[in-house]
Design a protein around this motif. Sequence first.
Motif, PDB file in Angstrom:
ATOM      1  N   LEU A 115       0.845  -1.185   0.000  1.00  0.00           N
ATOM      2  CA  LEU A 115       0.000   0.000   0.000  1.00  0.00           C
ATOM      3  C   LEU A 115       0.884   1.240   0.000  1.00  0.00           C
ATOM      4  O   LEU A 115       1.890   1.287   0.711  1.00  0.00           O
ATOM      5  CB  LEU A 115      -0.892  -0.002   1.250  1.00  0.00           C
ATOM      6  CG  LEU A 115      -1.918   1.119   1.378  1.00  0.00           C
ATOM      7  CD1 LEU A 115      -3.005   1.000   0.303  1.00  0.00           C
ATOM      8  CD2 LEU A 115      -2.551   1.096   2.767  1.00  0.00           C
ATOM      9  N   VAL A 116       0.536   2.227  -0.826  1.00  0.00           N
ATOM     10  CA  VAL A 116       1.261   3.504  -0.815  1.00  0.00           C
ATOM     11  C   VAL A 116       0.305   4.603  -0.388  1.00  0.00           C
ATOM     12  O   VAL A 116      -0.914   4.477  -0.510  1.00  0.00           O
ATOM     13  CB  VAL A 116       1.864   3.841  -2.194  1.00  0.00           C
ATOM     14  CG1 VAL A 116       2.909   2.821  -2.596  1.00  0.00           C
ATOM     15  CG2 VAL A 116       0.779   3.963  -3.260  1.00  0.00           C
ATOM     16  N   GLY A 117       0.869   5.686   0.115  1.00  0.00           N
ATOM     17  CA  GLY A 117       0.062   6.826   0.530  1.00  0.00           C
ATOM     18  C   GLY A 117       0.420   8.062  -0.270  1.00  0.00           C
ATOM     19  O   GLY A 117       1.551   8.205  -0.726  1.00  0.00           O
ATOM     20  N   TRP A 118      -0.543   8.934  -0.463  1.00  0.00           N
ATOM     21  CA  TRP A 118      -0.269  10.210  -1.134  1.00  0.00           C
ATOM     22  C   TRP A 118      -0.788  11.339  -0.252  1.00  0.00           C
ATOM     23  O   TRP A 118      -1.791  11.207   0.449  1.00  0.00           O
ATOM     24  CB  TRP A 118      -0.911  10.254  -2.519  1.00  0.00           C
ATOM     25  CG  TRP A 118      -2.415  10.291  -2.533  1.00  0.00           C
ATOM     26  CD1 TRP A 118      -3.263   9.239  -2.318  1.00  0.00           C
ATOM     27  CD2 TRP A 118      -3.250  11.432  -2.745  1.00  0.00           C
ATOM     28  NE1 TRP A 118      -4.565   9.653  -2.395  1.00  0.00           N
ATOM     29  CE2 TRP A 118      -4.601  10.994  -2.666  1.00  0.00           C
ATOM     30  CE3 TRP A 118      -2.997  12.771  -3.026  1.00  0.00           C
ATOM     31  CZ2 TRP A 118      -5.681  11.852  -2.824  1.00  0.00           C
ATOM     32  CZ3 TRP A 118      -4.080  13.635  -3.192  1.00  0.00           C
ATOM     33  CH2 TRP A 118      -5.398  13.169  -3.088  1.00  0.00           C
ATOM     34  N   PHE A 119      -0.076  12.459  -0.257  1.00  0.00           N
ATOM     35  CA  PHE A 119      -0.444  13.595   0.573  1.00  0.00           C
ATOM     36  C   PHE A 119      -1.658  14.274  -0.043  1.00  0.00           C
ATOM     37  O   PHE A 119      -1.551  14.984  -1.047  1.00  0.00           O
ATOM     38  CB  PHE A 119       0.733  14.557   0.698  1.00  0.00           C
ATOM     39  CG  PHE A 119       0.429  15.766   1.538  1.00  0.00           C
ATOM     40  CD1 PHE A 119      -0.145  15.632   2.784  1.00  0.00           C
ATOM     41  CD2 PHE A 119       0.715  17.039   1.067  1.00  0.00           C
ATOM     42  CE1 PHE A 119      -0.440  16.741   3.559  1.00  0.00           C
ATOM     43  CE2 PHE A 119       0.435  18.158   1.831  1.00  0.00           C
ATOM     44  CZ  PHE A 119      -0.145  18.022   3.082  1.00  0.00           C
ATOM     45  N   LYS A 120      -2.827  14.042   0.546  1.00  0.00           N
ATOM     46  CA  LYS A 120      -4.091  14.432  -0.075  1.00  0.00           C
ATOM     47  C   LYS A 120      -4.314  15.937  -0.143  1.00  0.00           C
ATOM     48  O   LYS A 120      -5.150  16.401  -0.927  1.00  0.00           O
ATOM     49  CB  LYS A 120      -5.262  13.771   0.650  1.00  0.00           C
ATOM     50  CG  LYS A 120      -5.501  14.295   2.064  1.00  0.00           C
ATOM     51  CD  LYS A 120      -6.723  13.639   2.674  1.00  0.00           C
ATOM     52  CE  LYS A 120      -7.053  14.215   4.041  1.00  0.00           C
ATOM     53  NZ  LYS A 120      -8.275  13.603   4.613  1.00  0.00           N
TER      54      LYS A 120
END
Length: 229
Positions: A115-120
């Motif tokens: 899983l990757v995250g992005w700065f929303k």
Amino acid sequence: MAAPQPSDPDPASPALGRSLLWPVVAVGLGFLLVYNSFDASAGVPSAPAVVSLPAASSPASPDTPASASAVPPGLPRSEPERISIRSIAVDAPFTPLAVGPSGQLEAPPANDANLVGWFKDGATPGERGTSVVAGHVDTRTGPAVFLLLRTLKAGNTVDITREDGAVATFEVDSVETFSKADFPSKRVYSDNGTAQLRLITCGGAYDKKKKDYEDNVVVFAHLASVRST
């Protein structure tokens, strides 16, 4: 988060990639370093509001492949759904990340290695500005999504499928390692008016005392083409 030759961590210690140093660009408001950690870290300043530049007025149609020179400064805002990096066998979904009350950027859930995250609150991938995508190099259960991020080379590509059906392809410009103690946030997150991508994970030596890696691996990439799914 992974490193070329990290010291072997204590098997009983918490997650190897205990924290990421994820500076967040604030267009027109300067730059701020924030830490992501499974444990809250004291002394992290509050994050200012983050502003994204508007998309280009006449973006290329998502179903029309474009060369790097023909790619517009940016696409309309659209949330990312999946990232694919064929050269390092990455194929993973996204989760949005926010800056919490303590001023820390939240980490992707540690119980999901793929899983990757992005700065929303920043630019979405393909939008004008610098889009920040982060992932663990390892977790308590073993290797994670960005284990091989440091092995990327200039010219490799990163495909990001967006909610609007467009696939934004980014070309890697460089891969660099920076000390968390002296992270060049302005350089990493500077905005040149085009769509930029930064992939970030941990790297360098593993500090058993701090239970953290000493460095961050940063991939610098730019929007190279756009197509429809």
